[in-house]
Design a protein around this motif. Sequence first.
Motif, PDB file in Angstrom:
ATOM      1  N   ALA A 148       0.847  -1.192   0.000  1.00 40.93           N
ATOM      2  CA  ALA A 148       0.000   0.000   0.000  1.00 40.93           C
ATOM      3  C   ALA A 148       0.881   1.240   0.000  1.00 40.93           C
ATOM      4  N   TYR A 149       0.506   2.201  -0.828  1.00 39.16           N
ATOM      5  CA  TYR A 149       1.254   3.456  -0.914  1.00 39.16           C
ATOM      6  C   TYR A 149       0.499   4.556  -0.180  1.00 39.16           C
ATOM      7  N   ASN A 150       1.234   5.271   0.685  1.00 44.38           N
ATOM      8  CA  ASN A 150       0.684   6.386   1.449  1.00 44.38           C
ATOM      9  C   ASN A 150       1.233   7.683   0.864  1.00 44.38           C
ATOM     10  N   PRO A 151       0.401   8.505   0.200  1.00 45.30           N
ATOM     11  CA  PRO A 151       0.910   9.721  -0.423  1.00 45.30           C
ATOM     12  C   PRO A 151       1.289  10.807   0.578  1.00 45.30           C
ATOM     13  N   LEU A 152       0.872  10.653   1.839  1.00 41.85           N
ATOM     14  CA  LEU A 152       1.181  11.670   2.841  1.00 41.85           C
ATOM     15  C   LEU A 152       2.651  11.629   3.252  1.00 41.85           C
ATOM     16  N   ASN A 153       3.232  10.414   3.249  1.00 42.41           N
ATOM     17  CA  ASN A 153       4.661  10.314   3.594  1.00 42.41           C
ATOM     18  C   ASN A 153       5.501   9.733   2.464  1.00 42.41           C
ATOM     19  N   GLY A 154       4.845   9.380   1.348  1.00 39.12           N
ATOM     20  CA  GLY A 154       5.580   8.881   0.188  1.00 39.12           C
ATOM     21  C   GLY A 154       6.192   7.506   0.384  1.00 39.12           C
ATOM     22  N   LYS A 155       5.626   6.718   1.308  1.00 38.70           N
ATOM     23  CA  LYS A 155       6.180   5.397   1.600  1.00 38.70           C
ATOM     24  C   LYS A 155       5.230   4.272   1.183  1.00 38.70           C
ATOM     25  N   VAL A 156       5.836   3.106   0.927  1.00 33.59           N
ATOM     26  CA  VAL A 156       5.079   1.901   0.629  1.00 33.59           C
ATOM     27  C   VAL A 156       5.161   0.968   1.834  1.00 33.59           C
ATOM     28  N   TYR A 157       4.012   0.498   2.283  1.00 34.78           N
ATOM     29  CA  TYR A 157       3.961  -0.485   3.358  1.00 34.78           C
ATOM     30  C   TYR A 157       3.654  -1.832   2.713  1.00 34.78           C
ATOM     31  N   ALA A 158       4.404  -2.855   3.080  1.00 34.73           N
ATOM     32  CA  ALA A 158       4.266  -4.141   2.402  1.00 34.73           C
ATOM     33  C   ALA A 158       4.306  -5.295   3.390  1.00 34.73           C
ATOM     34  N   ARG A 159       3.625  -6.373   2.994  1.00 36.20           N
ATOM     35  CA  ARG A 159       3.662  -7.628   3.745  1.00 36.20           C
ATOM     36  C   ARG A 159       3.881  -8.758   2.760  1.00 36.20           C
ATOM     37  N   LYS A 160       4.818  -9.632   3.067  1.00 32.15           N
ATOM     38  CA  LYS A 160       5.077 -10.793   2.221  1.00 32.15           C
ATOM     39  C   LYS A 160       3.992 -11.835   2.453  1.00 32.15           C
ATOM     40  N   PRO A 161       3.829 -12.779   1.527  1.00 32.47           N
ATOM     41  CA  PRO A 161       2.835 -13.835   1.728  1.00 32.47           C
ATOM     42  C   PRO A 161       3.259 -14.797   2.837  1.00 32.47           C
ATOM     43  N   GLY A 162       2.284 -15.506   3.388  1.00 31.64           N
ATOM     44  CA  GLY A 162       2.591 -16.520   4.394  1.00 31.64           C
ATOM     45  C   GLY A 162       2.940 -15.941   5.756  1.00 31.64           C
ATOM     46  N   LEU A 163       3.679 -16.720   6.529  1.00 34.99           N
ATOM     47  CA  LEU A 163       4.029 -16.319   7.889  1.00 34.99           C
ATOM     48  C   LEU A 163       4.864 -15.046   7.927  1.00 34.99           C
ATOM     49  N   ALA A 164       5.641 -14.826   6.881  1.00 39.66           N
ATOM     50  CA  ALA A 164       6.472 -13.615   6.833  1.00 39.66           C
ATOM     51  C   ALA A 164       5.624 -12.351   6.812  1.00 39.66           C
ATOM     52  N   GLY A 165       4.344 -12.495   6.448  1.00 37.24           N
ATOM     53  CA  GLY A 165       3.459 -11.345   6.374  1.00 37.24           C
ATOM     54  C   GLY A 165       3.091 -10.757   7.716  1.00 37.24           C
ATOM     55  N   LYS A 166       3.483 -11.430   8.797  1.00 36.35           N
ATOM     56  CA  LYS A 166       3.229 -10.859  10.123  1.00 36.35           C
ATOM     57  C   LYS A 166       4.044  -9.595  10.351  1.00 36.35           C
ATOM     58  N   ILE A 167       5.114  -9.474   9.593  1.00 38.50           N
ATOM     59  CA  ILE A 167       5.979  -8.292   9.725  1.00 38.50           C
ATOM     60  C   ILE A 167       5.667  -7.324   8.594  1.00 38.50           C
ATOM     61  N   ARG A 168       5.292  -6.102   8.959  1.00 31.93           N
ATOM     62  CA  ARG A 168       5.029  -5.078   7.955  1.00 31.93           C
ATOM     63  C   ARG A 168       6.284  -4.245   7.757  1.00 31.93           C
ATOM     64  N   ILE A 169       6.691  -4.077   6.506  1.00 32.71           N
ATOM     65  CA  ILE A 169       7.887  -3.297   6.220  1.00 32.71           C
ATOM     66  C   ILE A 169       7.505  -1.982   5.542  1.00 32.71           C
ATOM     67  N   LYS A 170       8.330  -0.965   5.751  1.00 32.19           N
ATOM     68  CA  LYS A 170       8.098   0.359   5.165  1.00 32.19           C
ATOM     69  C   LYS A 170       9.267   0.685   4.247  1.00 32.19           C
ATOM     70  N   LEU A 171       8.964   0.986   2.984  1.00 31.95           N
ATOM     71  CA  LEU A 171      10.009   1.170   1.979  1.00 31.95           C
ATOM     72  C   LEU A 171       9.701   2.360   1.074  1.00 31.95           C
TER      73      LEU A 171
END
Length: 199
Positions: free
Chosen positions: A73-96
Amino acid sequence: MLATLMFISLTAANPVEEFKAVWHNVKDYTCTMEVYEKKGKKERYRVYDFAFMRPKWIKMIIIDGADKGGKAAYNPLNGKVYARKPGLAGKIRIKLSPDNPLVKSLRGIKITESDFGHMLVQIKNGKDLEVLGDTTIDGQAAVGISVKYDGLDARIYFSKETHFPIYLEERDASGQVVHWVKYKDIKTNIGLKEKDFEI
């Protein structure tokens, strides 16, 4: 001569002008995007559940194909993308950054380049625009255009009923199809909120 050809291709009946007109009134939209990409010997197929809200909130969930279950998901307010990988790794949200390769497509397309507004920018900045005429795409009456941008020959087909894109195809200099997208089940102005873009 060129000016005359451009005038003919940009008449009021031009599908790009009709698309611009309906896009102007869109506050938000959702659709399903079926996407194929090829880069070198690598190929990738995905189906996305896609959502957009002005100014440029975007959310993409992979519902089929490679990395099914992944989200971004892209947030235009801060210009960042928040992402979650599939499966168990998706428990961690990363900001890029949108420029990070982890959140780009196989061909390097950024999430911020996936909406209809960006498509209009590409058409505007492209060259050799030509109206292809009427056809049928997946049972829908459509009208197409061809345009060149980013070193690619693109064909875009618009629904004659809604004037929104229903199919995009891009070919490289050798004529090989390297990218296509089918846009399905487009719904506009459904009242999306910022919270709908949380992942």
